[in-house]
Scaffold this motif. Structure first.
Motif, PDB file in Angstrom:
ATOM      1  N   LEU A 148       0.819  -1.212   0.000  1.00 14.51           N
ATOM      2  CA  LEU A 148       0.000   0.000   0.000  1.00 14.51           C
ATOM      3  C   LEU A 148       0.854   1.263   0.000  1.00 14.51           C
ATOM      4  N   HIS A 149       0.353   2.284  -0.683  1.00  8.12           N
ATOM      5  CA  HIS A 149       0.971   3.609  -0.682  1.00  8.12           C
ATOM      6  C   HIS A 149      -0.080   4.609  -0.233  1.00  8.12           C
ATOM      7  N   VAL A 150       0.179   5.287   0.870  1.00 11.42           N
ATOM      8  CA  VAL A 150      -0.723   6.322   1.400  1.00 11.42           C
ATOM      9  C   VAL A 150       0.044   7.635   1.436  1.00 11.42           C
ATOM     10  N   TYR A 151      -0.495   8.657   0.787  1.00 11.57           N
ATOM     11  CA  TYR A 151       0.131   9.974   0.860  1.00 11.57           C
ATOM     12  C   TYR A 151      -0.943  11.053   0.875  1.00 11.57           C
ATOM     13  N   THR A 152      -0.561  12.229   1.369  1.00 16.57           N
ATOM     14  CA  THR A 152      -1.486  13.359   1.417  1.00 16.57           C
ATOM     15  C   THR A 152      -0.897  14.540   0.670  1.00 16.57           C
ATOM     16  N   VAL A 153      -1.790  15.343   0.095  1.00 13.09           N
ATOM     17  CA  VAL A 153      -1.366  16.534  -0.643  1.00 13.09           C
ATOM     18  C   VAL A 153      -2.397  17.648  -0.482  1.00 13.09           C
ATOM     19  N   ARG A 154      -1.918  18.869  -0.435  1.00 12.96           N
ATOM     20  CA  ARG A 154      -2.824  20.013  -0.564  1.00 12.96           C
ATOM     21  C   ARG A 154      -3.233  20.106  -2.033  1.00 12.96           C
ATOM     22  N   HIS A 155      -4.499  20.428  -2.269  1.00 10.95           N
ATOM     23  CA  HIS A 155      -4.998  20.405  -3.645  1.00 10.95           C
ATOM     24  C   HIS A 155      -5.407  21.800  -4.108  1.00 10.95           C
ATOM     25  N   THR A 156      -5.868  21.894  -5.332  1.00 14.02           N
ATOM     26  CA  THR A 156      -6.126  23.188  -5.955  1.00 14.02           C
ATOM     27  C   THR A 156      -7.368  23.884  -5.396  1.00 14.02           C
ATOM     28  N   GLY A 157      -8.086  23.235  -4.483  1.00  8.99           N
ATOM     29  CA  GLY A 157      -9.173  23.901  -3.781  1.00  8.99           C
ATOM     30  C   GLY A 157      -8.720  24.582  -2.501  1.00  8.99           C
ATOM     31  N   ASP A 158      -7.429  24.523  -2.201  1.00  4.25           N
ATOM     32  CA  ASP A 158      -6.869  25.124  -0.995  1.00  4.25           C
ATOM     33  C   ASP A 158      -6.852  26.650  -1.113  1.00  4.25           C
ATOM     34  N   ALA A 159      -6.970  27.328   0.026  1.00  5.95           N
ATOM     35  CA  ALA A 159      -7.027  28.793   0.032  1.00  5.95           C
ATOM     36  C   ALA A 159      -5.751  29.434  -0.512  1.00  5.95           C
ATOM     37  N   HIS A 160      -4.604  28.762  -0.388  1.00  9.40           N
ATOM     38  CA  HIS A 160      -3.345  29.324  -0.861  1.00  9.40           C
ATOM     39  C   HIS A 160      -3.070  29.044  -2.334  1.00  9.40           C
ATOM     40  N   TYR A 161      -3.898  28.218  -2.971  1.00 10.57           N
ATOM     41  CA  TYR A 161      -3.674  27.955  -4.394  1.00 10.57           C
ATOM     42  C   TYR A 161      -3.928  29.228  -5.206  1.00 10.57           C
ATOM     43  N   GLY A 162      -2.970  29.604  -6.002  1.00  4.97           N
ATOM     44  CA  GLY A 162      -3.077  30.819  -6.810  1.00  4.97           C
ATOM     45  C   GLY A 162      -2.669  32.079  -6.076  1.00  4.97           C
ATOM     46  N   ALA A 163      -2.336  31.973  -4.787  1.00  6.74           N
ATOM     47  CA  ALA A 163      -1.922  33.132  -3.993  1.00  6.74           C
ATOM     48  C   ALA A 163      -0.410  33.124  -3.820  1.00  6.74           C
ATOM     49  N   GLY A 164       0.143  34.273  -3.486  1.00  9.05           N
ATOM     50  CA  GLY A 164       1.580  34.356  -3.256  1.00  9.05           C
ATOM     51  C   GLY A 164       2.368  34.418  -4.552  1.00  9.05           C
ATOM     52  N   THR A 165       3.615  34.003  -4.489  1.00  6.75           N
ATOM     53  CA  THR A 165       4.521  34.076  -5.630  1.00  6.75           C
ATOM     54  C   THR A 165       4.418  32.809  -6.464  1.00  6.75           C
ATOM     55  N   PRO A 166       4.078  32.941  -7.775  1.00  7.08           N
ATOM     56  CA  PRO A 166       3.987  31.744  -8.618  1.00  7.08           C
ATOM     57  C   PRO A 166       5.365  31.282  -9.076  1.00  7.08           C
ATOM     58  N   HIS A 167       5.536  29.958  -9.143  1.00 10.46           N
ATOM     59  CA  HIS A 167       6.779  29.381  -9.646  1.00 10.46           C
ATOM     60  C   HIS A 167       6.534  28.404 -10.787  1.00 10.46           C
ATOM     61  N   GLY A 168       5.347  28.433 -11.360  1.00 11.37           N
ATOM     62  CA  GLY A 168       5.025  27.540 -12.465  1.00 11.37           C
ATOM     63  C   GLY A 168       4.668  26.149 -11.986  1.00 11.37           C
ATOM     64  N   ASP A 169       4.024  25.359 -12.872  1.00 12.55           N
ATOM     65  CA  ASP A 169       3.700  23.964 -12.585  1.00 12.55           C
ATOM     66  C   ASP A 169       2.840  23.838 -11.326  1.00 12.55           C
ATOM     67  N   ASP A 170       1.899  24.782 -11.142  1.00 10.56           N
ATOM     68  CA  ASP A 170       0.990  24.807  -9.986  1.00 10.56           C
ATOM     69  C   ASP A 170       1.715  24.919  -8.651  1.00 10.56           C
ATOM     70  N   MET A 171       2.890  25.600  -8.649  1.00 10.97           N
ATOM     71  CA  MET A 171       3.618  25.868  -7.410  1.00 10.97           C
ATOM     72  C   MET A 171       3.470  27.337  -7.034  1.00 10.97           C
ATOM     73  N   TYR A 172       3.151  27.578  -5.743  1.00  7.10           N
ATOM     74  CA  TYR A 172       3.008  28.928  -5.231  1.00  7.10           C
ATOM     75  C   TYR A 172       3.719  29.035  -3.889  1.00  7.10           C
ATOM     76  N   GLU A 173       4.339  30.195  -3.663  1.00  6.89           N
ATOM     77  CA  GLU A 173       5.114  30.417  -2.452  1.00  6.89           C
ATOM     78  C   GLU A 173       4.390  31.375  -1.513  1.00  6.89           C
ATOM     79  N   ASN A 174       4.204  30.934  -0.276  1.00  6.57           N
ATOM     80  CA  ASN A 174       3.604  31.771   0.766  1.00  6.57           C
ATOM     81  C   ASN A 174       4.424  31.613   2.046  1.00  6.57           C
ATOM     82  N   GLY A 175       4.831  32.725   2.639  1.00  4.93           N
ATOM     83  CA  GLY A 175       5.573  32.675   3.884  1.00  4.93           C
ATOM     84  C   GLY A 175       6.896  31.941   3.787  1.00  4.93           C
ATOM     85  N   GLY A 176       7.490  31.940   2.601  1.00  4.39           N
ATOM     86  CA  GLY A 176       8.769  31.271   2.408  1.00  4.39           C
ATOM     87  C   GLY A 176       8.664  29.811   2.037  1.00  4.39           C
ATOM     88  N   PHE A 177       7.449  29.240   2.072  1.00  2.00           N
ATOM     89  CA  PHE A 177       7.250  27.833   1.735  1.00  2.00           C
ATOM     90  C   PHE A 177       6.583  27.708   0.368  1.00  2.00           C
TER      91      PHE A 177
END
Length: 223
Positions: A148-177
């Motif tokens: 079995l493989h179990v993993y978790t991810v924040r998804h595009t319905g998250d409040a931080h999606y599209g916010a902060g600094t964009p880095h392409g490929d659905d990556m966004y930077e908020n608070g240094g992360f």
């Protein structure tokens, strides 16, 4: 826009310094996904767990207390050293192997050698989609058939999606992360060698963060 290896290297340094400055930033109780994985792995009779991005080890220690043998990987060697000490202090040191590792590289375990792979938000790191492809293939390589493989991810319905600094490929930077947010197409793409069993949405933290918990089973034979 910063891309590729330099981007993740900078993030790994940021995580390392964050762990040093905040040795219990996530607390000591296991995450909800960790509790789920422990129950699932127990019901399946699994023994050997590979944890990717163990961090400060709140889920790792819960796996150990539940009787699993754990190989814990993380890029932050300081966090792993503290995890080793905590495991020894709790009487579970012999069940734990820790290795400092960059998940862009080949996983340091043999083929078909673990019953389960687990990670909590490791797949949200600043990895490119091709790097995720490589990691998913590595997970399939090290899992035993039926594992079995179990993993978790924040998804595009998250409040931080599209916010902060964009880095392409659905990556966004908020608070240094930097977070690589998942859509359902990416979940489906990363099922190489596995059957998708479940995608469950849940929330965590103060925002709250919106996540998916994804469960896959390694196929018995290639299809």
């Amino acid at each position: 826009m910063t891309r590729g290896k330099d981007l993740l290297d900078r993030q790994l340094e940021h995580w390392q310094s964050t762990f040093v400055a905040n040795p219990e930033m996530y607390g000591t109780d296991p995450s909800a996904s960790g509790v789920y994985a422990i129950d699932l792995f127990r019901r399946e009779g699994l023994t050997d767990v590979l944890e990717l991005g163990a961090g400060q080890g709140r889920d790792t220690l819960a796996f150990l207390r539940a009787g699993f043998n754990v190989t814990a990987l993380d890029h932050a060697s300081d966090a792993l050293a503290e995890l080793d000490q905590a495991a020894m202090a709790s009487g579970h040191g012999t069940q734990l192997t820790t290795t400092a590792h960059d998940v862009r590289q080949t996983l340091p375990v043999p083929d078909t050698s673990v019953d389960a792979v687990y990670s909590h938000m490791l797949f949200n790191m600043a990895l490119t989609t091709p790097e995720f492809d490589h990691l998913a293939a590595e997970v399939a390589r090290v899992l035993r058939p039926g594992g079995l493989h179990v993993y978790t991810v924040r998804h595009t319905g998250d409040a931080h999606y599209g916010a902060g600094t964009p880095h392409g490929d659905d990556m966004y930077e908020n608070g240094g992360f930097i977070v690589h947010f998942f859509n359902r197409a990416l979940v489906d793409r990363l099922t190489l060698g596995c059957t998708l069993l479940d995608v469950t949405e849940f929330e965590e933290g103060g925002l709250p963060r919106r996540l998916w918990r994804i469960t896959l089973r390694r196929r018995e034979a290639p299809q």
